[in-house]
Design an enzyme around this catalytic site. Structure first.
Site, short mmCIF file in Angstrom:
data_model
loop_
_atom_site.label_atom_id
_atom_site.label_comp_id
_atom_site.label_asym_id
_atom_site.label_seq_id
_atom_site.Cartn_x
_atom_site.Cartn_y
_atom_site.Cartn_z
N GLY A 177 7.60 5.21 7.56
CA GLY A 177 6.75 6.38 7.77
C GLY A 177 7.10 7.03 9.09
O GLY A 177 8.24 6.92 9.57
N LYS A 197 0.87 -1.18 0.00
CA LYS A 197 0.00 0.00 0.00
C LYS A 197 0.90 1.23 0.00
O LYS A 197 1.43 1.63 1.03
CB LYS A 197 -0.89 0.03 1.24
CG LYS A 197 -1.99 1.07 1.09
CD LYS A 197 -2.49 1.63 2.40
CE LYS A 197 -1.60 2.68 2.98
NZ LYS A 197 -1.40 3.91 2.16
N GLU A 246 10.91 16.65 14.43
CA GLU A 246 11.23 16.56 13.00
C GLU A 246 10.37 17.56 12.21
O GLU A 246 9.13 17.56 12.34
CB GLU A 246 10.95 15.13 12.52
CG GLU A 246 11.35 14.86 11.09
CD GLU A 246 10.94 13.46 10.64
OE1 GLU A 246 9.83 13.01 11.01
OE2 GLU A 246 11.73 12.81 9.93
N ASP A 249 1.67 5.34 -0.40
CA ASP A 249 0.93 6.49 0.09
C ASP A 249 -0.01 7.00 -1.00
O ASP A 249 0.34 7.01 -2.19
CB ASP A 249 1.90 7.60 0.51
CG ASP A 249 1.18 8.70 1.28
OD1 ASP A 249 1.21 8.66 2.52
OD2 ASP A 249 0.56 9.58 0.63
N GLU A 260 10.91 1.65 9.60
CA GLU A 260 11.87 2.70 9.22
C GLU A 260 11.17 4.02 9.49
O GLU A 260 10.25 4.39 8.76
CB GLU A 260 12.23 2.58 7.73
CG GLU A 260 12.69 1.21 7.29
CD GLU A 260 14.10 0.89 7.76
OE1 GLU A 260 14.82 1.82 8.16
OE2 GLU A 260 14.46 -0.29 7.75
N LEU A 261 11.62 4.75 10.52
CA LEU A 261 10.80 5.86 11.01
C LEU A 261 11.51 7.21 10.89
O LEU A 261 12.43 7.36 10.11
CB LEU A 261 10.38 5.56 12.45
CG LEU A 261 9.73 4.17 12.65
CD1 LEU A 261 9.41 3.91 14.11
CD2 LEU A 261 8.49 4.00 11.79
P1 NAD Z 1 2.86 8.40 7.89
O1 NAD Z 1 3.24 7.53 9.02
O2 NAD Z 1 1.76 9.36 8.10
O3 NAD Z 1 2.47 7.56 6.58
C1 NAD Z 1 3.29 6.57 6.03
C2 NAD Z 1 2.42 5.45 5.45
O4 NAD Z 1 1.65 4.89 6.50
C3 NAD Z 1 1.42 5.93 4.40
O5 NAD Z 1 1.30 4.93 3.40
C4 NAD Z 1 0.12 6.03 5.18
O6 NAD Z 1 -1.02 5.85 4.36
C5 NAD Z 1 0.28 4.87 6.14
N1 NAD Z 1 -0.51 5.01 7.38
C6 NAD Z 1 -0.91 6.14 8.01
N2 NAD Z 1 -1.62 5.82 9.12
C7 NAD Z 1 -1.66 4.48 9.20
C8 NAD Z 1 -2.22 3.55 10.12
N3 NAD Z 1 -2.89 3.95 11.20
N4 NAD Z 1 -2.04 2.22 9.88
C9 NAD Z 1 -1.36 1.80 8.80
N5 NAD Z 1 -0.81 2.63 7.89
C10 NAD Z 1 -0.95 3.96 8.09
O7 NAD Z 1 4.20 9.14 7.48
P2 NAD Z 1 4.34 10.41 6.55
O8 NAD Z 1 4.24 11.61 7.41
O9 NAD Z 1 3.50 10.32 5.38
O10 NAD Z 1 5.88 10.21 6.09
C11 NAD Z 1 6.91 10.99 6.60
C12 NAD Z 1 7.57 10.29 7.76
O11 NAD Z 1 8.18 9.10 7.29
C13 NAD Z 1 8.69 11.11 8.35
O12 NAD Z 1 8.65 11.01 9.75
C14 NAD Z 1 9.94 10.47 7.82
O13 NAD Z 1 11.08 10.66 8.61
C15 NAD Z 1 9.52 9.03 7.73
N6 NAD Z 1 10.33 8.29 6.76
C16 NAD Z 1 11.27 7.42 7.25
C17 NAD Z 1 12.09 6.73 6.35
C18 NAD Z 1 13.16 5.78 6.87
O14 NAD Z 1 13.70 5.03 6.07
N7 NAD Z 1 13.47 5.79 8.14
C19 NAD Z 1 11.95 6.94 4.99
C20 NAD Z 1 10.99 7.82 4.53
C21 NAD Z 1 10.17 8.49 5.44
#
Ligand code: NAD
Length: 543
Positions: A258, A207, A412, A209, A280-281
């Protein structure tokens, strides 16, 4: 004008121009978005809901295409297809699975213009930052394509009785891996974790984004063209809050990238089901500029580290700690380089930074900078939104005087904003780099690489780059990549990035000797013989 004499909020007007008005850079012209190409992508979503939502481009804010949406039944169907296909795939020789990845490598390089166009359209990032995505996927596909057999072939291990116990460890695929991916590197994040999952003999349900479905679907198309059998790569579309639980409920392993708050939700749900996950956060990544650093090199690295993809990069630097002795010189070089950046909307090369992805991202960046300024931080360069370039553009921004009461000190931002801090001694710098809850990436600039290594070992981050911003570790695919502390669990890349998708099965064949009294021995004699054997083996230097 020297940076220190510049008033707060100044500097924005010096950034480049907007190519929207230039007919040579018509942002609406791209073959990647002709209706037939779009249909070829969107038909790959497993969807029976009849619902569609528009995908927008941040470059202009206009709709790009309609993307079908999946419901829970579609998730069910995606997993059913995946389970059927995975059985045969697990029996396919590793060499054949690896060969598919090497074909993917070639395809990604051959088709990079099309890939980059689509990434730019969907994410609004600068072309040079979009190029990093096919590059990373080519590196990943080549590494795993070349090392699959080495990592996955059954391995003989020492048996308990040398010569008489033949033991081996086999790697068994988990089954179906659920991948939940973010928008910031939409092509890379849609493929880089799935590549090793496939190599290990799994099927995938992914899934991506909702904001960047098309780039992810192009990844699916390329996998098919590389020869991946049907049913092994299944894409569902919809909000994470709706589809997350149905995916986790059916997965044998979950790979999530995410934010940290969402990562915690995923971890709880996986724990409930006793399945593994890698997370990976987020990060609040520090860079240390030591007093013996090559300051030009450090300033160049800092600009890339802070402003790549407008700072929407998990390993981007948001905290810069600079040695007292070189602080002023480094600050001036950084400000000068930042001011010289060109900001342009569009798909062409030549822009140093693109747009943020959305109004939400822009709101966060504006809130962080405004809060810092209201509490006394000084804007050395940038500090303004640029609606004249596009709806979500924000200038590359360097702040000074950021203190713990300001939101951007430890939270962040995920935008093009960095805080400059001084440090007095290296122990102080290390302690400050380790402040906060995150531990993803760090960067250290010094001419003394031995010293930088020593400091690097004391920084609690999953990756540390010396005399580089982030790319040295990120592109070294043999090296694991991931976060310590609140930045994640598990690693992508390297052997760990592949073996997380397997279970080990240990199989031992016992010859002649039994693990019980034989030849008329009683239990006591058996225990004495075994004890003598253990002593003998210790003396003989065997295991
Ligand atoms: P997010 O957590 O909001 O979303 C990421 C993904 O999770 C999306 O596909 C979203 O639809 C899904 N999601 C959201 N809520 C969910 C839930 N309750 N259950 C299951 N899936 C859910 O993150 P974001 O804000 O869109 O992305 C940015 C963040 O991601 C930043 O904090 C960044 O540092 C992090 N990030 C980390 C890495 C890494 O490799 N460490 C890489 C890229 C981004």
């Amino acid at each position: 004008m020297s940076a220190s004499s510049q008033p707060a909020g100044a500097g924005g007007a010096s950034f480049g121009d907007n190519d929207l008005a230039d007919p040579e850079h018509d942002v609406t012209a791209s073959y990647a978005l002709d209706p037939a190409s779009v249909r070829a992508l969107t038909r790959r979503v497993v969807s029976t809901t009849g619902r569609e939502i528009p995908a927008y481009t941040p470059i202009t804010g206009q709709p790009l295409a309609m993307v079908p949406q999946s419901g829970e039944d579609d998730v069910e169907e995606a997993f059913a297809r995946a389970r059927r296909a995975q059985k045969a795939w697990a029996q396919t020789p590793i060499r054949e699975r690896a060969a598919m990845l090497l074909r993917l490598h070639d395809l990604v390089l051959d088709r990079q213009d099309e890939i980059i166009d689509l990434i730019c359209w969907e994410s609004g990032k600068a072309r040079k930052h979009a190029f990093d995505e096919p590059l990373h996927i080519a590196l990943t596909a080549r590494y795993y394509g070349r090392t699959g057999v080495q990592h996955l072939a059954p391995k003989r291990v020492r048996g308990v009785v040398p010569g008489l116990t033949q033991a081996e460890v086999t790697r068994v695929p988990k089954g179906v891996v659920g991948i939940i991916a973010p928008w910031n590197y939409p092509f890379t994040m849609a493929l880089c974790d799935g590549i090793p999952a496939l190599l290990a003999g799994n099927a995938v349900v992914i899934k991506p984004d909702a904001q960047t479905m098309l780039s992810a679907l192009l990844g699916a198309q390329l996998l098919e063209e590389a020869g991946l059998p049907e049913g092994l790569w299944n894409v569902v579309a919809g909000p994470g809050r709706e589809l997350g639980t149905p995916i986790i409920d059916r997965s044998d392993y979950v790979c999530f990238t995410g934010s940290t708050p969402t990562g915690r939700i995923i971890a709880r749900q996986c724990a409930e089901r006793l399945i593994g996950c890698s997370l990976e956060l987020g990060g609040k990544n520090p860079m240390l500029v030591l007093r013996d650093a090559d300051l030009d090199r450090a300033a160049e690295g800092a600009v890339r580290a802070v402003f790549s993809n407008a700072g929407q990069l998990c390993v981007a630097i948001e905290r810069l700690y600079v040695a007292d002795q070189v602080y002023d010189r480094f600050r001036d070089k950084l400000v000068e380089r930042t001011k010289a950046m060109t900001l342009r909307a569009g798909l062409q090369w030549g822009s140093d930074m693109g747009s943020l992805i959305s109004q939400d991202q822009l709101d966060t960046v504006v809130a962080h900078v405004d809060d810092a300024v209201a509490k006394g931080a000084k804007v050395l360069v940038g500090g303004k939104a640029r609606p004249d370039l596009g709806p979500y553009y924000y200038e590359p921004t360097v702040l000074e005087g950021v203190s713990p009461d300001m939101t951007c000190f430890g939270t962040e931002t995920f935008g093009p904003v960095v805080a400059l801090h001084r440090f007095h001694d290296e122990a102080d710098a290390i302690a400050r780099a380790n402040e906060g809850e995150y531990g993803l990436n760090a960067s250290i600039y010094s001419r003394d690489t031995r010293r930088a290594r020593e400091i690097g070992r004391q920084v609690k981050c999953g990756t540390v780059n010396v005399n580089e911003a982030f790319a040295a570790t990120f592109a070294s695919i043999e090296a694991p990549m991931g976060g310590m502390r609140q930045s994640g669990m598990g690693r992508r890349q390297g052997a760990e990035g592949l073996l997380r998708y397997t279970e080990t099965q240990s199989l031992a064949v016992q010859r002649v000797l039994r693990f019980a009294p034989q030849f008329g021995m009683n239990d006591k004699t058996y225990a004495q013989v075994m004890t003598a054997n253990l002593r003998l083996l210790r003396k003989a230097g065997r295991a």
